[in-house]
Design an enzyme around this catalytic site. Structure first.
Site, PDB file in Angstrom:
ATOM      1  N   ASN A  11      59.122  60.354  12.968  1.00  0.00           N
ATOM      2  CA  ASN A  11      57.072  60.414  13.748  1.00  0.00           C
ATOM      3  C   ASN A  11      56.927  61.114  15.291  1.00  0.00           C
ATOM      4  O   ASN A  11      57.493  60.516  16.116  1.00  0.00           O
ATOM      5  CB  ASN A  11      56.552  58.704  13.600  1.00  0.00           C
ATOM      6  CG  ASN A  11      55.332  59.002  14.194  1.00  0.00           C
ATOM      7  OD1 ASN A  11      54.589  60.343  14.475  1.00  0.00           O
ATOM      8  ND2 ASN A  11      54.282  57.718  14.094  1.00  0.00           N
ATOM      9  N   LYS A  13      54.265  62.574  16.690  1.00  0.00           N
ATOM     10  CA  LYS A  13      54.000  62.482  17.294  1.00  0.00           C
ATOM     11  C   LYS A  13      53.089  63.402  17.494  1.00  0.00           C
ATOM     12  O   LYS A  13      53.003  64.144  17.450  1.00  0.00           O
ATOM     13  CB  LYS A  13      53.935  60.771  18.411  1.00  0.00           C
ATOM     14  CG  LYS A  13      54.645  59.945  17.842  1.00  0.00           C
ATOM     15  CD  LYS A  13      54.620  58.595  18.488  1.00  0.00           C
ATOM     16  CE  LYS A  13      55.119  57.655  17.861  1.00  0.00           C
ATOM     17  NZ  LYS A  13      54.745  56.112  18.463  1.00  0.00           N
ATOM     18  N   HIS A  98      48.888  54.330  11.400  1.00  0.00           N
ATOM     19  CA  HIS A  98      49.878  53.912  12.155  1.00  0.00           C
ATOM     20  C   HIS A  98      49.298  53.103  13.663  1.00  0.00           C
ATOM     21  O   HIS A  98      47.946  53.665  13.847  1.00  0.00           O
ATOM     22  CB  HIS A  98      50.554  55.001  12.834  1.00  0.00           C
ATOM     23  CG  HIS A  98      51.902  54.890  13.676  1.00  0.00           C
ATOM     24  ND1 HIS A  98      50.981  54.226  15.172  1.00  0.00           N
ATOM     25  CD2 HIS A  98      52.825  55.059  13.717  1.00  0.00           C
ATOM     26  CE1 HIS A  98      51.938  54.576  16.103  1.00  0.00           C
ATOM     27  NE2 HIS A  98      53.520  55.076  15.115  1.00  0.00           N
ATOM     28  N   GLU A 100      48.853  53.457  16.479  1.00  0.00           N
ATOM     29  CA  GLU A 100      48.444  54.374  17.409  1.00  0.00           C
ATOM     30  C   GLU A 100      46.977  54.770  16.606  1.00  0.00           C
ATOM     31  O   GLU A 100      45.884  55.404  17.566  1.00  0.00           O
ATOM     32  CB  GLU A 100      49.115  55.428  18.307  1.00  0.00           C
ATOM     33  CG  GLU A 100      49.782  55.130  18.856  1.00  0.00           C
ATOM     34  CD  GLU A 100      51.619  55.681  18.355  1.00  0.00           C
ATOM     35  OE1 GLU A 100      51.357  56.951  17.924  1.00  0.00           O
ATOM     36  OE2 GLU A 100      52.474  54.518  19.045  1.00  0.00           O
ATOM     37  N   GLU A 170      55.386  48.200  12.285  1.00  0.00           N
ATOM     38  CA  GLU A 170      55.888  48.125  13.351  1.00  0.00           C
ATOM     39  C   GLU A 170      55.304  47.428  13.968  1.00  0.00           C
ATOM     40  O   GLU A 170      53.757  47.774  14.427  1.00  0.00           O
ATOM     41  CB  GLU A 170      55.382  49.815  13.450  1.00  0.00           C
ATOM     42  CG  GLU A 170      55.683  50.650  12.127  1.00  0.00           C
ATOM     43  CD  GLU A 170      55.680  52.053  12.985  1.00  0.00           C
ATOM     44  OE1 GLU A 170      56.771  52.535  13.442  1.00  0.00           O
ATOM     45  OE2 GLU A 170      54.374  52.535  12.979  1.00  0.00           O
ATOM     46  N   GLY A 176      57.796  51.664  21.215  1.00  0.00           N
ATOM     47  CA  GLY A 176      57.096  53.316  22.398  1.00  0.00           C
ATOM     48  C   GLY A 176      57.767  52.027  23.870  1.00  0.00           C
ATOM     49  O   GLY A 176      57.620  52.989  25.029  1.00  0.00           O
ATOM     50  N   SER A 216      60.088  50.856  18.556  1.00  0.00           N
ATOM     51  CA  SER A 216      62.083  51.354  20.004  1.00  0.00           C
ATOM     52  C   SER A 216      63.769  50.798  18.830  1.00  0.00           C
ATOM     53  O   SER A 216      64.174  50.405  19.342  1.00  0.00           O
ATOM     54  CB  SER A 216      61.996  49.911  20.925  1.00  0.00           C
ATOM     55  OG  SER A 216      60.607  50.611  21.715  1.00  0.00           O
TER      56      SER A 216
HETATM   57  P1  PGA Z   1      58.915  54.298  18.921  1.00  0.00           P
HETATM   58  O1  PGA Z   1      57.728  54.478  17.851  1.00  0.00           O
HETATM   59  O2  PGA Z   1      60.769  53.917  17.926  1.00  0.00           O
HETATM   60  O3  PGA Z   1      58.652  55.573  19.962  1.00  0.00           O
HETATM   61  O4  PGA Z   1      58.554  52.738  19.507  1.00  0.00           O
HETATM   62  C1  PGA Z   1      57.760  54.548  16.626  1.00  0.00           C
HETATM   63  C2  PGA Z   1      56.098  54.349  15.584  1.00  0.00           C
HETATM   64  O5  PGA Z   1      55.136  54.271  15.996  1.00  0.00           O
HETATM   65  O6  PGA Z   1      56.250  55.426  14.827  1.00  0.00           O
END
Ligand code: PGA
Length: 258
Positions: A11, A13, A98, A100, A170, A176, A216
């Site tokens: 992803n 983003k 997602h 976000e 997630e 993140g 992460s």
């Molecule tokens: P990350 O993001 O691996 O940076 O924690 C995962 C995601 O949001 O899909």
């Protein structure tokens, strides 16, 4: 246990610009054979077509997916992108719900469910993302939150359509942040989600659905997470922006199935 081909998503983003996206795609096409693992990257909308072209020109098995979609077919929806537009630019996979989108943009389960239906009706594969906030985990509500997001997100989706649905678990506090769920905690949540799918559908359907872990995931922890029986892949943010890290996670997924 059902054998489920692991699926790894990258992803990207709202990161990278055109040349970075092309360079990353080229590096991945060279590094990733895709043997035994399904790999999809999710670039920002403007880069879907150029990134898909890199993979096509290099005969790479890596697929391109969209980070979101709108459920209406066309019309006065400024700023939105329809599923037929995504099809036009070579997309057949879409990420929906997602964290976000849920927690930054404010998407509710009802809208997410409309998007899931529109995508499935248009023939897409859907990655439905779910997961609890830190305070919900601390209150012991992880499974409750996940059940709610699964039930509401998939309301009205048939068992047959579930063949085109992947769940991405997630935990929001792990995205993140550098904090990862322990393999045991993640496995527990994944097993509970599969149990929820069994309750909605049946055991056969629940066993066939792939449940990816996201939050992460990195080369250093991917092997232990992916070795868990109900973790069928990963949805990777930060580590998907580096060829070596993303390729190492894909290798870890291939190693688990080998
Ligand atoms: P990350 O993001 O691996 O940076 O924690 C995962 C995601 O949001 O899909």
């Amino acid at each position: 246990m059902a054998s489920r081909t692991p699926t790894i998503g990258g992803n990207w983003k709202m990161n990278l610009h055109l040349q970075d996206a092309l360079d990353l795609a080229t590096g991945l096409a060279d590094a990733v054979t895709g043997a035994g693992v399904q790999v999809t990257v999710f670039p920002a909308f403007p880069y879907l077509m150029p990134v898909a072209s890199v993979f096509a020109n290099k005969h790479s098995p890596i697929r391109v997916g969209a980070q979101d979609c709108y459920h209406q077919p066309n019309g006065a929806f400024t700023g939105e992108v329809s599923l037929s537009m995504l099809q036009d630019v070579g997309c057949s996979v879409v990420l929906i719900g997602h964290s976000e989108r849920r927690h930054v943009v404010g998407e509710a389960d009802a809208l997410i469910n409309q998007k899931v239906h529109a995508a499935l009706d248009a023939g897409f594969e859907v990655v439905l993302a779910i997961g609890e906030l830190l305070e919900q985990r601390e209150q012991g509500m992880t499974d409750f939150v996940n059940y709610g997001q699964v039930c509401l997100g998939l309301a009205g989706v048939s068992a047959e359509q579930m063949a085109r649905v992947t769940i991405a678990y997630e935990p929001v506090w792990a995205i993140g942040t550098g904090k990862t769920a322990t393999p045991e905690d993640a496995q527990q949540a994944h097993a509970a989600i599969r149990g929820c799918l069994k309750g909605i559908y049946n055991d056969e359907t629940a066993q066939a659905v792939r449940i990816q872990y996201g939050g992460s995931m990195k080369p250093g922890n991917a092997g232990d997470l992916l070795a868990q029986p109900d973790i069928d892949g990963g949805l990777i943010g930060g580590a998907s922006l580096k060829v070596e890290d993303f390729a190492a996670i894909i290798d870890a997924a291939a190693g688990v199935t080998a």
